[in-house]
Every structure is written in structure tokens, then in C-alpha cells.
Design an enzyme around this catalytic site. Structure first.
Site, PDB file in Angstrom:
ATOM      1  N   ASP A   1       0.805  -1.221   0.000  1.00 29.48           N
ATOM      2  CA  ASP A   1       0.000   0.000   0.000  1.00 29.48           C
ATOM      3  C   ASP A   1       0.840   1.275   0.000  1.00 29.48           C
ATOM      4  O   ASP A   1       0.445   2.299   0.544  1.00 29.48           O
ATOM      5  CB  ASP A   1      -0.971   0.029   1.207  1.00 29.48           C
ATOM      6  CG  ASP A   1      -1.876  -1.181   1.213  1.00 29.48           C
ATOM      7  OD1 ASP A   1      -2.238  -1.649   0.123  1.00 29.48           O
ATOM      8  OD2 ASP A   1      -2.218  -1.663   2.319  1.00 29.48           O
TER       9      ASP A   1
ATOM     10  N   LYS B   1       1.763   1.935  -5.181  1.00 29.17           N
ATOM     11  CA  LYS B   1       2.288   1.315  -6.414  1.00 29.17           C
ATOM     12  C   LYS B   1       1.373   1.583  -7.608  1.00 29.17           C
ATOM     13  O   LYS B   1       1.850   1.781  -8.717  1.00 29.17           O
ATOM     14  CB  LYS B   1       2.446  -0.205  -6.206  1.00 29.17           C
ATOM     15  CG  LYS B   1       3.455  -0.565  -5.130  1.00 29.17           C
ATOM     16  CD  LYS B   1       3.538  -2.060  -4.901  1.00 29.17           C
ATOM     17  CE  LYS B   1       2.288  -2.637  -4.290  1.00 29.17           C
ATOM     18  NZ  LYS B   1       2.004  -2.188  -2.918  1.00 29.17           N
TER      19      LYS B   1
ATOM     20  N   GLY C   1      -4.611  -4.336  -3.689  1.00 30.19           N
ATOM     21  CA  GLY C   1      -5.582  -3.281  -3.992  1.00 30.19           C
ATOM     22  C   GLY C   1      -4.782  -2.063  -4.394  1.00 30.19           C
ATOM     23  O   GLY C   1      -4.121  -1.458  -3.559  1.00 30.19           O
ATOM     24  N   HIS C   2      -4.775  -1.755  -5.690  1.00 32.25           N
ATOM     25  CA  HIS C   2      -3.970  -0.649  -6.209  1.00 32.25           C
ATOM     26  C   HIS C   2      -4.889   0.477  -6.661  1.00 32.25           C
ATOM     27  O   HIS C   2      -5.723   0.275  -7.541  1.00 32.25           O
ATOM     28  CB  HIS C   2      -3.085  -1.128  -7.371  1.00 32.25           C
ATOM     29  CG  HIS C   2      -2.062  -2.144  -6.953  1.00 32.25           C
ATOM     30  ND1 HIS C   2      -1.176  -2.718  -7.827  1.00 32.25           N
ATOM     31  CD2 HIS C   2      -1.768  -2.683  -5.744  1.00 32.25           C
ATOM     32  CE1 HIS C   2      -0.386  -3.558  -7.168  1.00 32.25           C
ATOM     33  NE2 HIS C   2      -0.744  -3.558  -5.916  1.00 32.25           N
TER      34      HIS C   2
ATOM     35  N   GLN D   1       1.838  -6.190  -3.098  1.00 27.35           N
ATOM     36  CA  GLN D   1       2.375  -6.272  -1.736  1.00 27.35           C
ATOM     37  C   GLN D   1       3.677  -5.466  -1.588  1.00 27.35           C
ATOM     38  O   GLN D   1       3.811  -4.451  -2.221  1.00 27.35           O
ATOM     39  CB  GLN D   1       2.570  -7.740  -1.312  1.00 27.35           C
ATOM     40  CG  GLN D   1       1.269  -8.516  -1.142  1.00 27.35           C
ATOM     41  CD  GLN D   1       0.598  -8.901  -2.444  1.00 27.35           C
ATOM     42  OE1 GLN D   1       1.215  -9.495  -3.309  1.00 27.35           O
ATOM     43  NE2 GLN D   1      -0.661  -8.560  -2.606  1.00 27.35           N
TER      44      GLN D   1
HETATM   45  P1  GDP Z   1      -0.790   0.284  -3.541  1.00 28.01           P
HETATM   46  O1  GDP Z   1      -1.422  -0.961  -3.050  1.00 28.01           O
HETATM   47  O2  GDP Z   1       0.678   0.318  -3.309  1.00 28.01           O
HETATM   48  O3  GDP Z   1      -1.135   0.590  -4.975  1.00 28.01           O
HETATM   49  O4  GDP Z   1      -1.394   1.468  -2.658  1.00 28.01           O
HETATM   50  P2  GDP Z   1      -2.951   1.657  -2.262  1.00 28.01           P
HETATM   51  O5  GDP Z   1      -3.707   2.086  -3.448  1.00 28.01           O
HETATM   52  O6  GDP Z   1      -3.430   0.476  -1.514  1.00 28.01           O
HETATM   53  O7  GDP Z   1      -2.831   2.810  -1.186  1.00 28.01           O
HETATM   54  C1  GDP Z   1      -2.233   4.038  -1.495  1.00 28.01           C
HETATM   55  C2  GDP Z   1      -3.249   5.171  -1.268  1.00 28.01           C
HETATM   56  O8  GDP Z   1      -2.575   6.396  -1.256  1.00 28.01           O
HETATM   57  C3  GDP Z   1      -4.302   5.282  -2.343  1.00 28.01           C
HETATM   58  O9  GDP Z   1      -5.489   5.743  -1.757  1.00 28.01           O
HETATM   59  C4  GDP Z   1      -3.728   6.348  -3.282  1.00 28.01           C
HETATM   60  O10 GDP Z   1      -4.724   7.059  -4.008  1.00 28.01           O
HETATM   61  C5  GDP Z   1      -3.058   7.243  -2.309  1.00 28.01           C
HETATM   62  N1  GDP Z   1      -1.868   7.949  -2.775  1.00 28.01           N
HETATM   63  C6  GDP Z   1      -0.857   7.476  -3.569  1.00 28.01           C
HETATM   64  N2  GDP Z   1       0.117   8.406  -3.664  1.00 28.01           N
HETATM   65  C7  GDP Z   1      -0.275   9.471  -2.918  1.00 28.01           C
HETATM   66  C8  GDP Z   1       0.320  10.725  -2.584  1.00 28.01           C
HETATM   67  O11 GDP Z   1       1.423  11.063  -2.980  1.00 28.01           O
HETATM   68  N3  GDP Z   1      -0.409  11.556  -1.746  1.00 28.01           N
HETATM   69  C9  GDP Z   1      -1.636  11.204  -1.250  1.00 28.01           C
HETATM   70  N4  GDP Z   1      -2.262  12.059  -0.452  1.00 28.01           N
HETATM   71  N5  GDP Z   1      -2.207  10.043  -1.563  1.00 28.01           N
HETATM   72  C10 GDP Z   1      -1.536   9.178  -2.357  1.00 28.01           C
HETATM   73  P1  IMO Z   2      -1.003  -4.235  -2.137  1.00 29.68           P
HETATM   74  O1  IMO Z   2      -0.558  -4.813  -3.449  1.00 29.68           O
HETATM   75  C1  IMO Z   2      -0.990  -4.609   2.206  1.00 29.68           C
HETATM   76  C2  IMO Z   2      -1.093  -8.674   3.820  1.00 29.68           C
HETATM   77  C3  IMO Z   2      -2.346  -9.125   4.543  1.00 29.68           C
HETATM   78  C4  IMO Z   2      -1.743 -10.087   5.557  1.00 29.68           C
HETATM   79  C5  IMO Z   2      -0.633 -10.760   4.749  1.00 29.68           C
HETATM   80  C6  IMO Z   2      -1.024 -12.114   4.164  1.00 29.68           C
HETATM   81  O2  IMO Z   2      -2.272  -3.474  -2.212  1.00 29.68           O
HETATM   82  O3  IMO Z   2       0.121  -3.462  -1.507  1.00 29.68           O
HETATM   83  P2  IMO Z   2      -2.549 -12.829   2.127  1.00 29.68           P
HETATM   84  O4  IMO Z   2      -4.024 -12.620   1.876  1.00 29.68           O
HETATM   85  O5  IMO Z   2      -1.671 -12.246   1.083  1.00 29.68           O
HETATM   86  O6  IMO Z   2      -2.211 -14.262   2.414  1.00 29.68           O
HETATM   87  O7  IMO Z   2      -2.260 -12.025   3.505  1.00 29.68           O
HETATM   88  O8  IMO Z   2      -0.306  -9.857   3.708  1.00 29.68           O
HETATM   89  N1  IMO Z   2      -1.326  -8.170   2.447  1.00 29.68           N
HETATM   90  C7  IMO Z   2      -1.247  -6.885   2.112  1.00 29.68           C
HETATM   91  N2  IMO Z   2      -1.038  -5.780   2.869  1.00 29.68           N
HETATM   92  N3  IMO Z   2      -1.128  -4.491   0.869  1.00 29.68           N
HETATM   93  C8  IMO Z   2      -1.316  -5.581   0.096  1.00 29.68           C
HETATM   94  O9  IMO Z   2      -1.327  -5.520  -1.244  1.00 29.68           O
HETATM   95  C9  IMO Z   2      -1.420  -6.841   0.719  1.00 29.68           C
HETATM   96  N4  IMO Z   2      -1.629  -8.107   0.269  1.00 29.68           N
HETATM   97  C10 IMO Z   2      -1.541  -8.908   1.335  1.00 29.68           C
HETATM   98  O10 IMO Z   2      -2.983  -8.043   5.176  1.00 29.68           O
HETATM   99  O11 IMO Z   2      -1.138  -9.374   6.600  1.00 29.68           O
HETATM  100 MG    MG Z   3      -2.954  -1.589  -1.777  1.00 24.32          MG
END
Ligand code: GDP
Ligand code: IMO
Ligand code: MG
Length: 427
Positions: free
Chosen positions: A13, A16, A40-41, A223
Site C-alpha cells: 500500500d 504502487k 488493492g492498487h 504487496q
Molecule cells: P498500492 O497498493 O501500493 O497501490 O497502494 P494503495 O492504493 O493500496 O494505497 C495508497 C493510497 O494512497 C491510495 O489511496 C492512493 O490514491 C493514495 N496515494 C498514492 N500516492 C499518494 C500521494 O502522494 N499523496 C496522497 N495524499 N495520496 C496518495
Molecule cells: P497491495 O498490493 C498490504 C497482507 C495481509 C496479511 C498478509 C497475508 O495493495 O500493496 P494474504 O491474503 O496475502 O495471504 O495475507 O499480507 N497483504 C497486504 N497488505 N497491501 C497488500 O497488497 C497486501 N496483500 C496482502 O494483510 O497481513
Molecule cells: Mg494496496
């Protein structure tokens, strides 16, 4: 021609999705190489927000070919509903390629993921419950069902039968759950096969040819480094290899094709699920970071655990992945703080550690050693260049760069596609 890897440097998170989307204009292929719909991206384009789970972020860039590599585990029902959801918003998945060697998440994987977590009680991993661990377990045990099996109904029937002969015993006799009907699973998966067939390809070959033709391939990790099955905080990890070493295996391209390894690094730290997290803040400040940063899971909606930036982890990510550039995200969230603590080392039983301790037991006992960096009050969400950032924000970035051991080449100042300060080209 080059291939680049984009890898999470912390516990997932990091942003990415946004970073991949930003590079979408420069690349020809975006490949997911591991994980599944545990990811979840998020991508924000104008007033539209997209949450992608299985589909590579490249699906949102019309000139990019999105590829699901052999290293991914695919829940076909989830993939199809994701495709349908995007189609309703005018985004076509026609270009999508799916590796014939990727493994399928089956109903028993999801059932086992949930029930094994329940049996672990307090020791639970806090998985996403999507069947990821059991699917990878069966892959390694050579019991898996692969995408190519969807093309041969006879083989598919046999594989489902063999798997359920064992798994139904486990579900009913060990966990006291209901068994799963192989005929119903076969029918369900044959229906998926009809729709997925046009997308199934030898993606390793496709990517190899594309690279020979001078195309640019971006490998999008799910991840993050500390969730890696080998290099993460085992057993509180996911069951795949998000680190750059896993990218080649999961995409089917050789390491000498890689030219850039881009680490995505949040300006503070978050983690979802159980496991050690030295800089975690369980107080009001942690709550403030969660609220201000909107730190709630994209996949499960769970509260993310929040804490200060941990330079020990960043250094580790640099080393394990061979990071060439960092994309620092969410710097805007830290605006308004008087000063910002950054963890520069740990103390374990009175002994200073500049690197992650060798044993998990010591890591569990790691107490952060903090350095205070001066904060800034200004809103930075409209910054377009490094010079637009207030001096203390510039110093914070420079300090993180120094501590992490790799250049910070882009800085996120908001969730939007255009809210990125590019210091130097990432590709
Ligand atoms: P990922 O799993 O690595 O793709 O990240 P997630 O989407 O799960 O979580 C990142 C969150 O931060 C999302 O809600 C993005 O819209 C938000 N985000 C990404 N870059 C930035 C940033 O530079 N500033 C802010 N405020 N939000 C960001
Ligand atoms: P993105 O790509 C954050 C965590 C779960 C749990 C552990 C194992 O959005 O960054 P699993 O279901 O993979 O067997 O769970 O890994 N986890 C993540 N945490 N971002 C993710 O994906 C994750 N995918 C799995 O919360 O701790
Ligand atoms: Mg994510």
C-alpha cells in the site's frame, strides 16, 4: 530494450498503483508478476477513482498491453467481475493477456484460507481471506490447477477431482466444514474458461519478443518487500515473492533484461494484518496519520496500522531489491507537523542495530531510535517541482534519500495523476 520493476519497499500500500499509472505513458506492457486479488492498487484520474485487484494498472492506459504473468494466482470469478466493472466505466480489457502457466484460486483455497486463520486464533496472520496462501501452497506441492487447464475440460475435471478428494477430507474431518462438490466447481470454471480463453497466451514468449523489438516492459509488484515469503517478516507475510528477484520468475523474463528497479516508499509507514512493526503508533498520532492519510484497506476495508518512517526498513529494501530509484509517496500527508520523527536504527535489549535483526524474535523486540526532522506548515499538494517544496520538506526528502541509500526520483504530493514532483526520469 529495457524492463523495469516497480516494487513496494515496505508492507504494501505504498502507492504502487499511482506510480505504475504515472509510468503508463512511457511503457508498452505492464505485467503483474505475483500475488493475486489480495492486492488493492488505487489510481485517481481526475474525479475518477479506480481500485484494481488482479488487473495490472496498465489497463487504464489505452496504449499499454496489460499482462497477468505466470507468477500470479488468479481467482477467475473476481477477474471477470473486475473486467465487467471496468467495462461499465468505458474501459476495455480486450488487450489483456493471461499467462497459461498462472495458477487458479479454487473454491477450496478460499474456504481453507478462512478456516485456517480461525484455527490460528490469536496467532492468525490476518490474511485477506482470498485463498492466496492455500493456492500458492498447492502450486508448490504440485497440486495446483493452472490457467491452461481451462482449455482442456477432461484435464480440468480430473484435477478438480484429485484436489477435492484430498481437500474435502481436510475440510470435513479436520475443520468440520462442508465438502465442496467437484461437479459444481467444474461447471463454474468451464463457464469462466469460455470468457477467459481469448486472453490466454504464452506471455513469457510475448514479452521476450516485445523486448527484442525495443518495447518497454514494466513489471508491477503487488504487496511489498517486508511481506515477501523469503525476505519479509515471516510468518506474517504473503505467500509469494514481491521483491525484484521474484519479478523475473513471475513474468518469465531473465534478470539481465532489467534496467531499473523502482522502489515505492511511503513518507511514513503502514501495515495491514498481524506481525511486528517497530514504528507503529497506537496512540492519537497514529489515529491522526490514519485519518489524514486515508489509511483504510482497498481490498478488505480494514484500518491500516500507521507509524513513522523507518529508515532501517528502507535500507533493507534498497539492498534486497537493488533499488535504482525511489518514488516517495504521500509527502503531503505530513504537512502541518512541528517536527517529524524518523527511525534511524533499533535497540534490542540495549544493543543498537543499524540493520534488521537476524532473528524474528529480536525484530519483535526492536525499539526504534528516532531522529527528529523539522516539519513544514505549507500545503504542498500543488507543488510541481522540487523547488516548489518548502525548505524543510526538501530537507526531509534529502534525509530520507541519504538514509535509504538510493535516489528519490519522484515525490507524491497528492493522490491525483498530476500530483507528482518528478526530480529525474524514472524510465
Ligand atoms: P498500492 O497498493 O501500493 O497501490 O497502494 P494503495 O492504493 O493500496 O494505497 C495508497 C493510497 O494512497 C491510495 O489511496 C492512493 O490514491 C493514495 N496515494 C498514492 N500516492 C499518494 C500521494 O502522494 N499523496 C496522497 N495524499 N495520496 C496518495
Ligand atoms: P497491495 O498490493 C498490504 C497482507 C495481509 C496479511 C498478509 C497475508 O495493495 O500493496 P494474504 O491474503 O496475502 O495471504 O495475507 O499480507 N497483504 C497486504 N497488505 N497491501 C497488500 O497488497 C497486501 N496483500 C496482502 O494483510 O497481513
Ligand atoms: Mg494496496
Amino acid at each position: 530494450m529495457p524492463a523495469a520493476v516497480l516494487v513496494g519497499a515496505q508492507w504494501g500500500d505504498e502507492g504502487k498503483g499511482k506510480a505504475t499509472d504515472l509510468l503508463g505513458g512511457d511503457v508498452d506492457y505492464v505485467v503483474r508478476y505475483q500475488g493475486g486479488n489480495n492486492a488493492g492498487h488505487t489510481v485517481v484520474i481526475g474525479d475518477q477513482k479506480y481500485a484494481l485487484h488482479l488487473l495490472p494498472t496498465g489497463i487504464l492506459s489505452p496504449d499499454v498491453v496489460p499482462v497477468i504473468g505466470n507468477g500470479v494466482v488468479i481467482d477467475p470469478g473476481v477477474l471477470l467481475s473486475e473486467i465487467d466493472g471496468l467495462a461499465k466505466r468505458g474501459i476495455s480489457a480486450e488487450r489483456l493477456l493471461i499467462s497459461s502457466n498462472a495458477h487458479l484460486i479454487m473454491p477450496h483455497h478460499k474456504a481453507l484460507d478462512k478456516v485456517t486463520e480461525r484455527y490460528l486464533g490469536k496467532a492468525k496472520i490476518g490474511t485477506t481471506g482470498r485463498g492466496i496462501g492455500p493456492a500458492y501452497g498447492d502450486k508448490i506441492a504440485r497440486m495446483g490447477v493452472r490457467v491452461q487447464d481451462l482449455l482442456d475440460p477432461g484435464i480440468l475435471a480430473k484435477k478438480i477431482e484429485v484436489a477435492l478428494t484430498e481437500k474435502n477430507q481436510v475440510l470435513t474431518k479436520v475443520y468440520n466444514r462442508r465438502g465442496i462438490d467437484p461437479a459444481a466447481v467444474l461447471e463454474e470454471y468451464l463457464a469462466y474458461a469460455e470468457r477467459l480463453k481469448p486472453h490466454i497466451a504464452d506471455t513469457s514468449l510475448v514479452l521476450s519478443k516485445a523486448l527484442d523489438e525495443g518495447k518497454f516492459v514494466l513489471l508491477e509488484g503487488g504487496q511489498g518487500t517486508l511481506l515477501d515469503i523469503d525476505h519479509g517478516t515471516y510468518p506474517f507475510v504473503t505467500s509469494s515473492s514481491p521483491t525484484s528477484g521474484g519479478a523475473c520468475a513471475g513474468a518469465g523474463i531473465p534478470p539481465n533484461r532489467l534496467t531499473k528497479i523502482i522502489g515505492i516508499l511511503k513518507a511514513y509507514t503502514t501495515r495491514v494484518g498481524s506481525g511486528p512493526f517497530p514504528t507503529e503508533l497506537t496512540d492519537e498520532t497514529g489515529e491522526w496519520l490514519r485519518r489524514t492519510g486515508g489509511e483504510y484497506g482497498v481490498t478488505t476495508g480494514r484500518d491500516r496500522r500507521c507509524g513513522w518512517f523507518d529508515a532501517v526498513i528502507a535500507r533493507y529494501a534498497t539492498r534486497i531489491n537493488g533499488i535504482t530509484d525511489y518514488f516517495l509517496t504521500k509527502l503531503d500527508i505530513l504537512s502541518g507537523l512541528e517536527s517529524i520523527p524518523v527511525c534511524v536504527a533499533y535497540e534490542v535489549d540495549g544493543v543498537r542495530h543499524d540493520e534488521i535483526p537476524m532473528t524474528q524474535t529480536d525484530f519483535h523486540h526492536a525499539v526504534p531510535v528516532y531522529e527528529e526532522l523539522p516539519g513544514w506548515k505549507e500545503d504542498i499538494s500543488n507543488a510541481k517541482s522540487f523547488d516548489d517544496l518548502p525548505p524543510n520538506a526538501q530537507s526531509y526528502v534529502r534525509a530520507l534519500e541519504e538514509m535509504s541509500g538510493a535516489p528519490i526520483s519522484a515525490i507524491g504530493v497528492g493522490p491525483g495523476r498530476d500530483q507528482t514532483v518528478v526530480v529525474r526520469s524514472l524510465v
